[in-house]
Design a protein around this motif. Structure first.
Motif, mmCIF file in Angstrom:
data_model
loop_
_atom_site.group_PDB
_atom_site.id
_atom_site.type_symbol
_atom_site.label_atom_id
_atom_site.label_comp_id
_atom_site.label_asym_id
_atom_site.label_seq_id
_atom_site.Cartn_x
_atom_site.Cartn_y
_atom_site.Cartn_z
ATOM 1 N N THR A 65 0.927 -1.139 0.014
ATOM 2 C CA THR A 65 -0.007 -0.074 -0.107
ATOM 3 C C THR A 65 0.969 1.293 -0.097
ATOM 4 O O THR A 65 1.940 1.358 0.776
ATOM 5 C CB THR A 65 -1.069 -0.033 1.315
ATOM 6 O OG1 THR A 65 -1.822 -1.278 1.090
ATOM 7 C CG2 THR A 65 -1.805 1.201 1.041
ATOM 8 N N ILE A 66 0.629 2.164 -1.042
ATOM 9 C CA ILE A 66 1.155 3.424 -0.929
ATOM 10 C C ILE A 66 0.181 4.513 -0.956
ATOM 11 O O ILE A 66 -0.582 4.598 -1.850
ATOM 12 C CB ILE A 66 2.432 3.486 -2.325
ATOM 13 C CG1 ILE A 66 3.345 2.486 -2.278
ATOM 14 C CG2 ILE A 66 2.882 4.954 -2.327
ATOM 15 C CD1 ILE A 66 3.969 2.528 -3.631
ATOM 16 N N ASN A 67 0.675 5.417 0.121
ATOM 17 C CA ASN A 67 -0.456 6.664 0.231
ATOM 18 C C ASN A 67 -1.795 6.020 -0.004
ATOM 19 O O ASN A 67 -2.948 6.536 -0.434
ATOM 20 C CB ASN A 67 -0.192 7.654 -1.022
ATOM 21 C CG ASN A 67 1.259 8.174 -0.604
ATOM 22 O OD1 ASN A 67 1.639 8.427 0.247
ATOM 23 N ND2 ASN A 67 1.794 8.803 -2.069
ATOM 24 N N GLY A 68 -2.108 5.016 0.893
ATOM 25 C CA GLY A 68 -3.544 4.589 1.019
ATOM 26 C C GLY A 68 -4.029 3.595 -0.260
ATOM 27 O O GLY A 68 -5.167 3.127 0.048
ATOM 28 N N GLY A 69 -3.427 3.534 -1.077
ATOM 29 C CA GLY A 69 -3.852 2.606 -2.436
ATOM 30 C C GLY A 69 -2.767 1.474 -2.617
ATOM 31 O O GLY A 69 -1.521 1.596 -2.366
ATOM 32 N N LEU A 70 -3.533 0.364 -2.959
ATOM 33 C CA LEU A 70 -2.951 -0.993 -2.998
ATOM 34 C C LEU A 70 -2.252 -0.892 -4.625
ATOM 35 O O LEU A 70 -2.913 -0.552 -5.460
ATOM 36 C CB LEU A 70 -3.950 -2.013 -3.029
ATOM 37 C CG LEU A 70 -3.194 -3.482 -3.073
ATOM 38 C CD1 LEU A 70 -2.448 -3.712 -1.741
ATOM 39 C CD2 LEU A 70 -4.356 -4.532 -3.065
ATOM 40 N N VAL A 71 -0.800 -1.382 -4.319
ATOM 41 C CA VAL A 71 -0.022 -1.215 -5.592
ATOM 42 C C VAL A 71 -0.428 -2.794 -6.286
ATOM 43 O O VAL A 71 -0.204 -3.633 -5.793
ATOM 44 C CB VAL A 71 1.150 -0.860 -5.415
ATOM 45 C CG1 VAL A 71 2.036 -0.875 -6.651
ATOM 46 C CG2 VAL A 71 1.306 0.319 -4.837
#
Length: 71
Positions: A65-71
């Motif tokens: 998760t980067i900045n709340g979004g799943l990569v």
């Protein structure tokens, strides 16, 4: 000093330790680990970390998760 701490302290071999490397227990003695901490950044497999966490080598990751979004 209690007996267990004293026994473990007797197993410290300064020749196995490196400045700024985190220490690990090998089962018989304390030894330098692959983690390096320069007081600001931490390196794994490197003694010259340039970022908060600097890894030298392959990394396996899942569910990132980067900045709340799943990569």
């Amino acid at each position: 000093m209690d007996a267990q701490v004293k026994a473990n302290a007797d197993n410290i071999n300064a020749a196995n330790l490196t400045s700024n490397n985190l220490v690990k227990w090998t089962g018989t003695e304390l030894s330098a680990s692959l983690f390096y901490d320069n007081g600001t950044n931490v390196g794994l497999g490197t003694s010259t970390p340039m970022n908060l966490l600097d890894v030298n080598g392959r990394v396996g990751l899942s569910g990132i998760t980067i900045n709340g979004g799943l990569v």
